[in-house]
Design a protein around this motif. Sequence first.
Motif, PDB file in Angstrom:
ATOM      1  N   LEU A   1       0.833  -1.192   0.000  1.00  0.00           N
ATOM      2  CA  LEU A   1       0.000   0.000   0.000  1.00  0.00           C
ATOM      3  C   LEU A   1       0.874   1.250   0.000  1.00  0.00           C
ATOM      4  O   LEU A   1       1.827   1.364   0.774  1.00  0.00           O
ATOM      5  CB  LEU A   1      -0.903   0.007   1.233  1.00  0.00           C
ATOM      6  N   LYS A   2       0.522   2.204  -0.859  1.00  0.00           N
ATOM      7  CA  LYS A   2       1.269   3.457  -0.926  1.00  0.00           C
ATOM      8  C   LYS A   2       0.599   4.518  -0.046  1.00  0.00           C
ATOM      9  O   LYS A   2      -0.590   4.441   0.278  1.00  0.00           O
ATOM     10  CB  LYS A   2       1.361   3.952  -2.375  1.00  0.00           C
ATOM     11  N   ALA A   3       1.394   5.531   0.310  1.00  0.00           N
ATOM     12  CA  ALA A   3       0.864   6.628   1.128  1.00  0.00           C
ATOM     13  C   ALA A   3      -0.111   7.513   0.361  1.00  0.00           C
ATOM     14  O   ALA A   3      -0.837   8.313   0.960  1.00  0.00           O
ATOM     15  CB  ALA A   3       2.027   7.469   1.649  1.00  0.00           C
ATOM     16  N   TRP A   4      -0.140   7.384  -0.950  1.00  0.00           N
ATOM     17  CA  TRP A   4      -1.020   8.186  -1.817  1.00  0.00           C
ATOM     18  C   TRP A   4      -2.457   8.125  -1.310  1.00  0.00           C
ATOM     19  O   TRP A   4      -2.998   7.045  -1.050  1.00  0.00           O
ATOM     20  CB  TRP A   4      -0.936   7.626  -3.228  1.00  0.00           C
ATOM     21  N   LYS A   5      -3.091   9.277  -1.180  1.00  0.00           N
ATOM     22  CA  LYS A   5      -4.471   9.323  -0.702  1.00  0.00           C
ATOM     23  C   LYS A   5      -5.303  10.286  -1.538  1.00  0.00           C
ATOM     24  O   LYS A   5      -4.898  11.418  -1.775  1.00  0.00           O
ATOM     25  CB  LYS A   5      -4.533   9.770   0.762  1.00  0.00           C
ATOM     26  N   ALA A   6      -6.449   9.797  -1.976  1.00  0.00           N
ATOM     27  CA  ALA A   6      -7.445  10.642  -2.642  1.00  0.00           C
ATOM     28  C   ALA A   6      -8.807  10.162  -2.162  1.00  0.00           C
ATOM     29  O   ALA A   6      -9.599   9.592  -2.921  1.00  0.00           O
ATOM     30  CB  ALA A   6      -7.316  10.539  -4.152  1.00  0.00           C
ATOM     31  N   ASP A   7      -9.063  10.350  -0.866  1.00  0.00           N
ATOM     32  CA  ASP A   7     -10.287   9.844  -0.254  1.00  0.00           C
ATOM     33  C   ASP A   7     -11.512  10.592  -0.762  1.00  0.00           C
ATOM     34  O   ASP A   7     -11.547  11.828  -0.783  1.00  0.00           O
ATOM     35  CB  ASP A   7     -10.211   9.969   1.264  1.00  0.00           C
ATOM     36  N   ALA A   8     -12.526   9.812  -1.167  1.00  0.00           N
ATOM     37  CA  ALA A   8     -13.773  10.385  -1.677  1.00  0.00           C
ATOM     38  C   ALA A   8     -14.942   9.892  -0.839  1.00  0.00           C
ATOM     39  O   ALA A   8     -14.852   8.864  -0.163  1.00  0.00           O
ATOM     40  CB  ALA A   8     -13.975  10.009  -3.137  1.00  0.00           C
ATOM     41  N   ASP A   9     -16.047  10.633  -0.899  1.00  0.00           N
ATOM     42  CA  ASP A   9     -17.207  10.293  -0.071  1.00  0.00           C
ATOM     43  C   ASP A   9     -18.199   9.371  -0.756  1.00  0.00           C
ATOM     44  O   ASP A   9     -19.097   8.845  -0.113  1.00  0.00           O
ATOM     45  CB  ASP A   9     -17.921  11.572   0.370  1.00  0.00           C
ATOM     46  N   GLU A  10     -18.059   9.188  -2.082  1.00  0.00           N
ATOM     47  CA  GLU A  10     -18.952   8.279  -2.810  1.00  0.00           C
ATOM     48  C   GLU A  10     -18.125   7.450  -3.785  1.00  0.00           C
ATOM     49  O   GLU A  10     -16.919   7.658  -3.936  1.00  0.00           O
ATOM     50  CB  GLU A  10     -20.039   9.065  -3.553  1.00  0.00           C
TER      51      GLU A  10
ATOM     52  N   GLY B   1     -12.982   9.807 -11.599  1.00  0.00           N
ATOM     53  CA  GLY B   1     -14.383   9.979 -11.929  1.00  0.00           C
ATOM     54  C   GLY B   1     -15.244   9.081 -11.064  1.00  0.00           C
ATOM     55  O   GLY B   1     -14.792   8.038 -10.586  1.00  0.00           O
ATOM     56  N   GLY B   2     -16.484   9.492 -10.835  1.00  0.00           N
ATOM     57  CA  GLY B   2     -17.379   8.672 -10.034  1.00  0.00           C
ATOM     58  C   GLY B   2     -18.609   9.413  -9.588  1.00  0.00           C
ATOM     59  O   GLY B   2     -19.081  10.337 -10.248  1.00  0.00           O
ATOM     60  N   ASN B   3     -19.112   9.011  -8.405  1.00  0.00           N
ATOM     61  CA  ASN B   3     -20.328   9.601  -7.836  1.00  0.00           C
ATOM     62  C   ASN B   3     -20.021  10.664  -6.786  1.00  0.00           C
ATOM     63  O   ASN B   3     -20.927  11.338  -6.308  1.00  0.00           O
ATOM     64  CB  ASN B   3     -21.167   8.522  -7.160  1.00  0.00           C
ATOM     65  N   PHE B   4     -18.790  10.813  -6.402  1.00  0.00           N
ATOM     66  CA  PHE B   4     -18.395  11.564  -5.222  1.00  0.00           C
ATOM     67  C   PHE B   4     -18.715  13.067  -5.305  1.00  0.00           C
ATOM     68  O   PHE B   4     -18.880  13.638  -6.383  1.00  0.00           O
ATOM     69  CB  PHE B   4     -16.892  11.375  -4.963  1.00  0.00           C
ATOM     70  N   PHE B   5     -18.723  13.686  -4.100  1.00  0.00           N
ATOM     71  CA  PHE B   5     -18.916  15.134  -3.976  1.00  0.00           C
ATOM     72  C   PHE B   5     -17.703  15.805  -3.357  1.00  0.00           C
ATOM     73  O   PHE B   5     -17.565  17.032  -3.447  1.00  0.00           O
ATOM     74  CB  PHE B   5     -20.163  15.432  -3.150  1.00  0.00           C
ATOM     75  N   THR B   6     -16.861  15.042  -2.682  1.00  0.00           N
ATOM     76  CA  THR B   6     -15.627  15.600  -2.119  1.00  0.00           C
ATOM     77  C   THR B   6     -14.474  14.637  -2.359  1.00  0.00           C
ATOM     78  O   THR B   6     -14.656  13.413  -2.411  1.00  0.00           O
ATOM     79  CB  THR B   6     -15.750  15.843  -0.601  1.00  0.00           C
ATOM     80  N   VAL B   7     -13.283  15.201  -2.505  1.00  0.00           N
ATOM     81  CA  VAL B   7     -12.039  14.435  -2.583  1.00  0.00           C
ATOM     82  C   VAL B   7     -11.055  15.072  -1.616  1.00  0.00           C
ATOM     83  O   VAL B   7     -10.797  16.290  -1.706  1.00  0.00           O
ATOM     84  CB  VAL B   7     -11.466  14.431  -4.014  1.00  0.00           C
ATOM     85  N   ASN B   8     -10.547  14.265  -0.703  1.00  0.00           N
ATOM     86  CA  ASN B   8      -9.667  14.779   0.359  1.00  0.00           C
ATOM     87  C   ASN B   8     -10.271  16.000   1.051  1.00  0.00           C
ATOM     88  O   ASN B   8      -9.591  16.977   1.373  1.00  0.00           O
ATOM     89  CB  ASN B   8      -8.283  15.136  -0.210  1.00  0.00           C
ATOM     90  N   GLY B   9     -11.594  15.932   1.254  1.00  0.00           N
ATOM     91  CA  GLY B   9     -12.308  16.994   1.954  1.00  0.00           C
ATOM     92  C   GLY B   9     -12.624  18.214   1.134  1.00  0.00           C
ATOM     93  O   GLY B   9     -13.280  19.140   1.615  1.00  0.00           O
TER      94      GLY B   9
ATOM     95  N   THR C   1       1.667  11.533  -7.233  1.00  0.00           N
ATOM     96  CA  THR C   1       2.572  11.104  -6.167  1.00  0.00           C
ATOM     97  C   THR C   1       1.914  11.168  -4.797  1.00  0.00           C
ATOM     98  O   THR C   1       2.055  10.244  -3.985  1.00  0.00           O
ATOM     99  CB  THR C   1       3.841  11.979  -6.154  1.00  0.00           C
ATOM    100  N   THR C   2       1.151  12.231  -4.536  1.00  0.00           N
ATOM    101  CA  THR C   2       0.582  12.425  -3.201  1.00  0.00           C
ATOM    102  C   THR C   2      -0.923  12.210  -3.122  1.00  0.00           C
ATOM    103  O   THR C   2      -1.456  11.915  -2.057  1.00  0.00           O
ATOM    104  CB  THR C   2       0.877  13.848  -2.719  1.00  0.00           C
ATOM    105  N   GLY C   3      -1.635  12.391  -4.215  1.00  0.00           N
ATOM    106  CA  GLY C   3      -3.089  12.357  -4.194  1.00  0.00           C
ATOM    107  C   GLY C   3      -3.717  13.697  -3.900  1.00  0.00           C
ATOM    108  O   GLY C   3      -4.948  13.825  -3.898  1.00  0.00           O
ATOM    109  N   ALA C   4      -2.909  14.726  -3.660  1.00  0.00           N
ATOM    110  CA  ALA C   4      -3.456  16.055  -3.386  1.00  0.00           C
ATOM    111  C   ALA C   4      -4.243  16.566  -4.585  1.00  0.00           C
ATOM    112  O   ALA C   4      -3.869  16.339  -5.745  1.00  0.00           O
ATOM    113  CB  ALA C   4      -2.315  17.024  -3.058  1.00  0.00           C
ATOM    114  N   VAL C   5      -5.328  17.283  -4.299  1.00  0.00           N
ATOM    115  CA  VAL C   5      -6.207  17.768  -5.364  1.00  0.00           C
ATOM    116  C   VAL C   5      -5.522  18.904  -6.129  1.00  0.00           C
ATOM    117  O   VAL C   5      -5.160  19.932  -5.552  1.00  0.00           O
ATOM    118  CB  VAL C   5      -7.547  18.241  -4.792  1.00  0.00           C
ATOM    119  N   THR C   6      -5.344  18.690  -7.423  1.00  0.00           N
ATOM    120  CA  THR C   6      -4.769  19.715  -8.300  1.00  0.00           C
ATOM    121  C   THR C   6      -5.863  20.580  -8.918  1.00  0.00           C
ATOM    122  O   THR C   6      -5.718  21.790  -9.053  1.00  0.00           O
ATOM    123  CB  THR C   6      -3.942  19.056  -9.422  1.00  0.00           C
TER     124      THR C   6
END
Length: 751
Positions: free
Chosen positions: A212-221, A238-246, A258-263
């Motif tokens: 598992l990598k430290a990369w995070k792009a957590d979504a709510d859906e 792409g998906g159903n989500f409304f937020t990514v990393n808050g 590399t990080t998953g931070a929202v660009t």
Amino acid sequence: MNATTGRRRPGRGRVRAAAAALCLLAGALTAAASGGTPAEALTPPVSLTADDLTTWQTNGIVWSMAGSDAGVVYTGGTFSTVRPPKAAPGTSERPAVNFAAFDAATGTPTDCSLSFTLSSGTATVRALALSPDQKTLYVGGRFGSVSGVGVSNIAAIDTATCTPRQDFKVAVSATVRALAVTADTVYLGGDFNSVAGQTRNKFAAVTTGAALKAWKADADEVGRAVELTPDGKHVLLGGNFFTVNGKTSHALAVVDATTGAVTKSYPAGFIPDTSTVQDLTTDATGFYTANEGTGGGVFDGRIALNLSTFEQRWRDTCLGATQAVLVHQGVLYSGSHAHDCATMGEFPNQPRKHLLAQSVDDPKLLPWFPDTNDGIGEPVGPRVMAQADKDGHHYLWVGGEFTTVNGAAQQGLTRFADGPDTGAPWVPNVSLSTVAAGKVEVNWQASFDTDDGELTYRIYRDGASTPVHTTTGRSVFWDRPQLRWTDTDVAAGETHSYRISASDGTNTSAKSPAVSATVASAAEKYPAKVLADGASLYWRYDDTSTFAGDTGGGRDNGFVRNSPTRLLTPAAVAGPSTAIGLNGSNQYVYSNKRHPQPTRFSVETWIRTTTAKGGKIVGFGSLTMQNSTQYDKHVYMRDDGRLVFGVKSGSTRTITTPTAYNNGAWHHVVATQGPGGMALYVDGKLSASTALYTGNEKYDGYWRVGGDNLNGWPNKPTSNFFAGQIDETAVYPTALSSSQVSAHYALRTAG
């Protein structure tokens, strides 16, 4: 996408190839099968024919695909067997438990056989992606074992041996729906909330060694699509989500690889809350979304965005959820169930179309219209696309829920190639007009070809083998304009026959059935007066074929629906003329052209009926293949035989005749609206009028004869459709005067 060819990178249905090899192939990818020459019949930039190739089938839904450089197409889904082309379900089947691999060029299964199963519930394979070196196929979905090897919703397959890699074991808590792969990282999206025992909401990244990598792009859906940008610096989500990393971003987001931070996030409304992103693909300069909506105010179409800024380039607004997108040689191919593209100037609401093509630079639909049905499951038709090259040819594979392709039985899988093009255009529909002296006007409805918008027409006279005239014309399935050629090399009293063929440059239709006419020595008085008074549409119903030829200057031919009775006599007007008969349940005629709201107009027609169920005779409506949702500027008959002329001006505004006209005799009906208000004439005389209403409802629409919606109108008849005979229908851009109307009626016996 690969910058050289615009092919998809590894991911759901993605392929990769070395840049140098692709450069060498670029000129060959459009070669036809014979002789290595380009497929001549295609309209650029389309480079794939609409002719489906023989392909093995599945007994269930294909959800995922990936095409390899070796010319193998891997497929996954929810199915248990595959069977040969044309084989009926349950015959000649071989086991294929949620996975099968095929030769891209032949459509036949390879010897790679795997079984994806689950101890409890239904297993499914929802994502496939190849590593850049093509040595590993990554598989995502809902399954607990691969050919007996325990896994947890994700697996890695050694492509050389077609066996699960024992060194790749990652526990994913729920269904994996999307994958994208680099040389050292596997990105995944889906329903899960944990990976390898740690919290990862809907998106995650692991090494190709299963760490598992430290990369995070957590979504709510739910996450449904993952795609790498060509430079490898960003991941498209792409998906159903409304937020990514808050951070607020609905259905679409761009994050750091590399990080998953929202660009780049996309604010509320960029994609409506009722819509999602089902698939993503890229090319050298852009990325493209497939969108699905539910409920009102949805967005179902496709969006093109620039990779340089991540901002929108264009979007289309077709309704009918898009499930899959793929780019090849500057064309965006898509799988959907599009049924209404009127808001972008394309086809109005009608039966679903499942495969479309657009330039990556322009949302206008290109002339490429193979089709499937909706099929099983939800059902929505195609679900996924992939592409692969083999033996110098390019293949587009399509998988999904469908059970037919181009009208023939074919389940789950189909494919298309860059040649040969074998489908001929439809045989033209031909009509002759001899209302003027000393000439024959040859009218025909433009034909249709599923992968060419520009066709060549050849007119043959009196059985000759050499055409007397050759011309070209553009058409698509919803817009088949009327073309015309006037034969002046004829003499009064001569009878001549005409046939027409249509060619796409490679394939030529059969010649149309011969249609004959005798050259007039003098102009027919009734039609001459109609034309002199400025008719912009004039259907005489003298055609033997399945369209209504327009004798007027607008060349707005009519599509004739559900086979009305043709060539009925006696017609309403004396002379060599016939009428059309309608059954009162589903037969009608609609104009090819979509018109803006007419602020002043006249509609004229002749009717003959004994119906006691009324029905719409002529009117203006927003749709063509079903009852309109906006409808006015019409004349209808009540059950008691009285005629009503109505427009919408704030509300329904009508005038009604005091007399019934369902007595079995021919009657001349004219309705006008202009600065002087509304008027309804019958048999040359004013029957009802009002000066109060000079406006009508504003919308683009089609002229329709014989039936359309009447809900909400006063004294609504039992039937929306008119049962009886109709003849000599004309539409004018002006309000005819009473003297013009009476003059028309007086000429009914003039011949």
